[in-house]
Design a protein around this motif. Sequence first.
Motif, PDB file in Angstrom:
ATOM      1  N   ILE A  89       0.816  -1.089   0.111  1.00 34.10           N
ATOM      2  CA  ILE A  89      -0.056   0.101   0.026  1.00 34.10           C
ATOM      3  C   ILE A  89       1.000   1.445  -0.002  1.00 34.10           C
ATOM      4  O   ILE A  89       1.632   1.587   1.039  1.00 34.10           O
ATOM      5  CB  ILE A  89      -1.099   0.016   1.140  1.00 34.10           C
ATOM      6  N   CYS A  90       0.528   1.995  -1.094  1.00 31.98           N
ATOM      7  CA  CYS A  90       1.575   3.408  -1.187  1.00 31.98           C
ATOM      8  C   CYS A  90       1.259   4.288  -0.224  1.00 31.98           C
ATOM      9  O   CYS A  90       1.915   4.949   0.285  1.00 31.98           O
ATOM     10  CB  CYS A  90       1.375   3.653  -2.637  1.00 31.98           C
ATOM     11  N   GLU A  91      -0.072   4.612   0.077  1.00 35.00           N
ATOM     12  CA  GLU A  91      -0.714   5.657   0.958  1.00 35.00           C
ATOM     13  C   GLU A  91      -1.538   5.171   1.893  1.00 35.00           C
ATOM     14  O   GLU A  91      -2.731   5.170   1.573  1.00 35.00           O
ATOM     15  CB  GLU A  91      -1.310   6.680   0.015  1.00 35.00           C
ATOM     16  N   MET A  92      -0.951   4.700   2.994  1.00 34.73           N
ATOM     17  CA  MET A  92      -1.825   3.957   3.999  1.00 34.73           C
ATOM     18  C   MET A  92      -2.995   4.874   4.430  1.00 34.73           C
ATOM     19  O   MET A  92      -4.180   4.254   4.849  1.00 34.73           O
ATOM     20  CB  MET A  92      -0.982   3.534   5.064  1.00 34.73           C
ATOM     21  N   ASP A  93      -2.898   6.045   4.798  1.00 31.53           N
ATOM     22  CA  ASP A  93      -3.745   6.991   5.303  1.00 31.53           C
ATOM     23  C   ASP A  93      -5.136   7.313   4.166  1.00 31.53           C
ATOM     24  O   ASP A  93      -5.860   7.438   4.791  1.00 31.53           O
ATOM     25  CB  ASP A  93      -3.189   8.359   5.442  1.00 31.53           C
ATOM     26  N   VAL A  94      -5.026   6.634   2.999  1.00 36.00           N
ATOM     27  CA  VAL A  94      -6.165   6.818   2.045  1.00 36.00           C
ATOM     28  C   VAL A  94      -6.516   5.349   1.625  1.00 36.00           C
ATOM     29  O   VAL A  94      -7.486   5.415   0.801  1.00 36.00           O
ATOM     30  CB  VAL A  94      -5.879   7.832   1.082  1.00 36.00           C
ATOM     31  N   PHE A  95      -5.996   4.455   2.027  1.00 36.18           N
ATOM     32  CA  PHE A  95      -6.306   3.097   1.690  1.00 36.18           C
ATOM     33  C   PHE A  95      -7.765   3.035   1.897  1.00 36.18           C
ATOM     34  O   PHE A  95      -8.399   2.286   1.154  1.00 36.18           O
ATOM     35  CB  PHE A  95      -5.511   1.969   2.307  1.00 36.18           C
ATOM     36  N   GLY A  96      -8.224   3.199   3.225  1.00 39.36           N
ATOM     37  CA  GLY A  96      -9.676   2.994   3.399  1.00 39.36           C
ATOM     38  C   GLY A  96     -10.572   3.779   2.498  1.00 39.36           C
ATOM     39  O   GLY A  96     -11.753   3.265   2.086  1.00 39.36           O
TER      40      GLY A  96
END
Length: 163
Positions: A89-96
């Motif tokens: 996951i490249c950008e964990m804060d926007v995965f959701g």
Amino acid sequence: MSNERTQIQELKEEIAQLKKQLEESEELIRDISAPIIPSIVPETILVPITGRLSPERFDMIITRILNVSYQEEINTIIIDFSAISEKDICEMDVFGTYVDNLAKAISLMGIEVLFVGFTPSLTQIIVNSGVQQILEVKSFLSFKTALQYLMNQRGMKFQHIKE
């Protein structure tokens, strides 16, 4: 002078051919980045997600799923995240948010979406992203349990064939 024009024309043709090959390669990459697998349950597909997940790739996956679903009159999509780990996951804060957007886009087309294979770490990432609606989505531990759910929902059963 004529020799130079011939060389320029040959180079232009070679460039055009290379551009065409590049477009074909990009199309192939798009196709294999989100393989669409028919299920034994009618009008249902499985989409296993593998590899690095960037925002651009998520957008590409959403587009591919929506196009295939529309063309083939699909009514249920099982999206499998079991091959994804935190490092993918490249950008964990926007995965959701991206998982939520995927669910919303599919639902807007009137298609049921089932998620499978969220690991404990992916589950924490999604919960920590603050997306509340994602909790309303049906999620299963494995493809097998999602398939069993669908079969029960549609009154289907496996039967042993006696030899």
